[in-house]
Motif scaffolding. Structure first.
Motif, PDB file in Angstrom:
ATOM      1  N   CYS A  74       0.849  -1.198   0.000  1.00 57.06           N
ATOM      2  CA  CYS A  74       0.000   0.000   0.000  1.00 57.06           C
ATOM      3  C   CYS A  74       0.882   1.244   0.000  1.00 57.06           C
ATOM      4  O   CYS A  74       0.616   2.203  -0.723  1.00 57.06           O
ATOM      5  CB  CYS A  74      -0.892   0.001   1.237  1.00 57.06           C
ATOM      6  SG  CYS A  74      -2.100  -1.340   1.250  1.00 57.06           S
TER       7      CYS A  74
ATOM      8  N   GLY B  25      -0.552  -4.781   4.565  1.00 54.30           N
ATOM      9  CA  GLY B  25      -1.910  -4.327   4.293  1.00 54.30           C
ATOM     10  C   GLY B  25      -2.408  -4.753   2.912  1.00 54.30           C
ATOM     11  O   GLY B  25      -3.521  -5.269   2.785  1.00 54.30           O
TER      12      GLY B  25
ATOM     13  N   CYS C 248      -2.577   1.280   9.689  1.00 54.69           N
ATOM     14  CA  CYS C 248      -3.466   0.637   8.718  1.00 54.69           C
ATOM     15  C   CYS C 248      -4.828   0.513   9.399  1.00 54.69           C
ATOM     16  O   CYS C 248      -4.988  -0.318  10.304  1.00 54.69           O
ATOM     17  CB  CYS C 248      -2.929  -0.747   8.365  1.00 54.69           C
ATOM     18  SG  CYS C 248      -4.088  -1.760   7.426  1.00 54.69           S
TER      19      CYS C 248
ATOM     20  N   THR D 102      -7.525  -0.650   8.397  1.00 58.53           N
ATOM     21  CA  THR D 102      -8.305  -1.847   8.054  1.00 58.53           C
ATOM     22  C   THR D 102      -7.822  -3.091   8.820  1.00 58.53           C
ATOM     23  O   THR D 102      -8.617  -3.882   9.300  1.00 58.53           O
ATOM     24  CB  THR D 102      -8.233  -2.096   6.537  1.00 58.53           C
ATOM     25  OG1 THR D 102      -8.754  -0.948   5.891  1.00 58.53           O
ATOM     26  CG2 THR D 102      -9.024  -3.334   6.114  1.00 58.53           C
ATOM     27  N   TYR D 103      -6.501  -3.246   8.963  1.00 59.68           N
ATOM     28  CA  TYR D 103      -5.991  -4.493   9.564  1.00 59.68           C
ATOM     29  C   TYR D 103      -5.256  -4.302  10.892  1.00 59.68           C
ATOM     30  O   TYR D 103      -4.996  -5.274  11.592  1.00 59.68           O
ATOM     31  CB  TYR D 103      -5.055  -5.213   8.578  1.00 59.68           C
ATOM     32  CG  TYR D 103      -5.771  -5.659   7.328  1.00 59.68           C
ATOM     33  CD1 TYR D 103      -6.723  -6.682   7.373  1.00 59.68           C
ATOM     34  CD2 TYR D 103      -5.530  -5.037   6.102  1.00 59.68           C
ATOM     35  CE1 TYR D 103      -7.400  -7.075   6.240  1.00 59.68           C
ATOM     36  CE2 TYR D 103      -6.205  -5.431   4.956  1.00 59.68           C
ATOM     37  CZ  TYR D 103      -7.139  -6.446   5.034  1.00 59.68           C
ATOM     38  OH  TYR D 103      -7.816  -6.828   3.902  1.00 59.68           O
TER      39      TYR D 103
HETATM   40 FE1  SF4 Z   1      -3.555  -0.538   2.887  1.00 60.47          FE
HETATM   41 FE2  SF4 Z   1      -4.302  -0.662   5.420  1.00 60.47          FE
HETATM   42 FE3  SF4 Z   1      -3.998   1.691   4.247  1.00 60.47          FE
HETATM   43 FE4  SF4 Z   1      -6.045   0.117   3.588  1.00 60.47          FE
HETATM   44  S1  SF4 Z   1      -5.688   1.097   5.572  1.00 60.47           S
HETATM   45  S2  SF4 Z   1      -4.708   1.243   2.182  1.00 60.47           S
HETATM   46  S3  SF4 Z   1      -5.094  -1.928   3.761  1.00 60.47           S
HETATM   47  S4  SF4 Z   1      -2.372   0.202   4.669  1.00 60.47           S
END
Ligand code: SF4
Ligand code: MG
Length: 288
Positions: free
Chosen positions: A51, A128, A203, A205-206
């Protein structure tokens, strides 16, 4: 979608820390433009895979040159650019998985050479792009998509690693403070040698660590980030080790060794010595 390549369709998740790092790098390049008067084309951004590496496509405003290379190889690619065009300002953008795992083997030799590039590492403690596997900086015991019963390895401390491997400029920052981060990136760019700007860039999301970094008084969470005090002497490696061993997220310049020549400086010395010798002497020097 990328301004450089309209066919390239990539978007960060809303709230991703990498937005702040992108803004900081844009600020830093504008500051440099104002300081030096050199055009934006004087900058080259070398990206890794992940990412974070997609930052090279997502920069807004005036566009530097960009190379989206292969996984883990930002340092050798950046060194190649610097050797061919030493006058360019070369910036690496990569993540913890890319730079510290598969790319980890490149840090020591480039630190020994003191290659004059600035690396901005976005650490979110996870892979990610490939959906949440554990990375070298994921905390031991963490449950991720690749460690369903908890990560079995100790987590790596990147700041201690850079100090141990002999990187000559080390700073640490947070994506939620783009102005502060821009100053650190500019200081790294102005350093004549290898500069690491290690950034906590959550990140969402994770592995959403925004609250842990910034703290939350209502929830009784103390902030992990703290400003490096003015009394800190960044020229002292001992002081730098003591600082990073305090834990949390120090923000500021941790270490800066201005006594060493960069790779280009050492090559100039070697070239000057070679010029003093005759062709016969040079041939003899390479006879085994
Ligand atoms: Fe990538 Fe996590 Fe950023 Fe989403 S939040 S773009 S999965 S690093
Ligand atoms: Mg990562």
């Amino acid at each position: 979608m990328s301004k450089k390549n309209p066919e390239y369709d990539f978007k960060w998740c809303p709230g991703c820390g990498d937005f702040g790092v992108r803004r900081a790098l844009e600020f830093a390049m504008i500051n440099r433009l104002e300081e030096t008067g050199l055009p934006i084309e004087n900058n080259v951004v070398v990206a890794g895979i992940g990412c974070s590496g997609n930052l090279v496509h997502l920069l807004e405003g005036e566009q530097p040159y960009g190379i989206h290379g292969i996984h883990g190889r930002t340092l050798p690619v950046a060194m190649g650019v610097k050797m061919a065009r030493p006058e360019l300002n070369v910036v690496i953008v990569a993540g913890d998985g890319d730079f510290l795992s598969i790319g980890g083997e490149h840090i020591a030799p480039q630190a020994a050479r003191n290659v004059n590039v600035t690396a901005v590492i976005m650490d979110n403690g996870v892979y990610g792009l490939t959906k949440g596997q554990s990375s070298p900086t994921t905390e031991m015991g963490t449950i991720t998509s690749s460690t369903p019963f908890g990560k079995i390895e100790e987590d790596l401390d990147p700041l201690e690693l850079y100090l141990t491997l002999g990187v000559s400029f080390i700073a640490s920052g947070f994506s939620g403070q783009p102005r502060v981060l821009a100053q650190l990136i500019n200081e790294g760019m102005n350093h004549d040698g290898m500069a690491m700007i290690h950034v906590q860039s959550p990140c969402v999301t994770y592995n959403d660590t925004f609250q842990l970094i910034k703290g939350n008084a209502r929830e009784g969470i103390a902030p992990a980030m703290w400003d490096i005090p003015d009394e800190h002497d960044p020229s002292s490696k001992q002081a730098a080790y003591e600082l990073v061993q305090q834990g949390g997220l120090p923000v500021g310049v941790i270490f800066k060794d201005e006594s060493r020549l960069s790779l280009e400086g050492n090559m100039d010395t070697i070239r000057a010595k070679a010029r003093e010798r005759s062709v016969e002497q040079l041939m003899a020097a390479y006879t085994f």
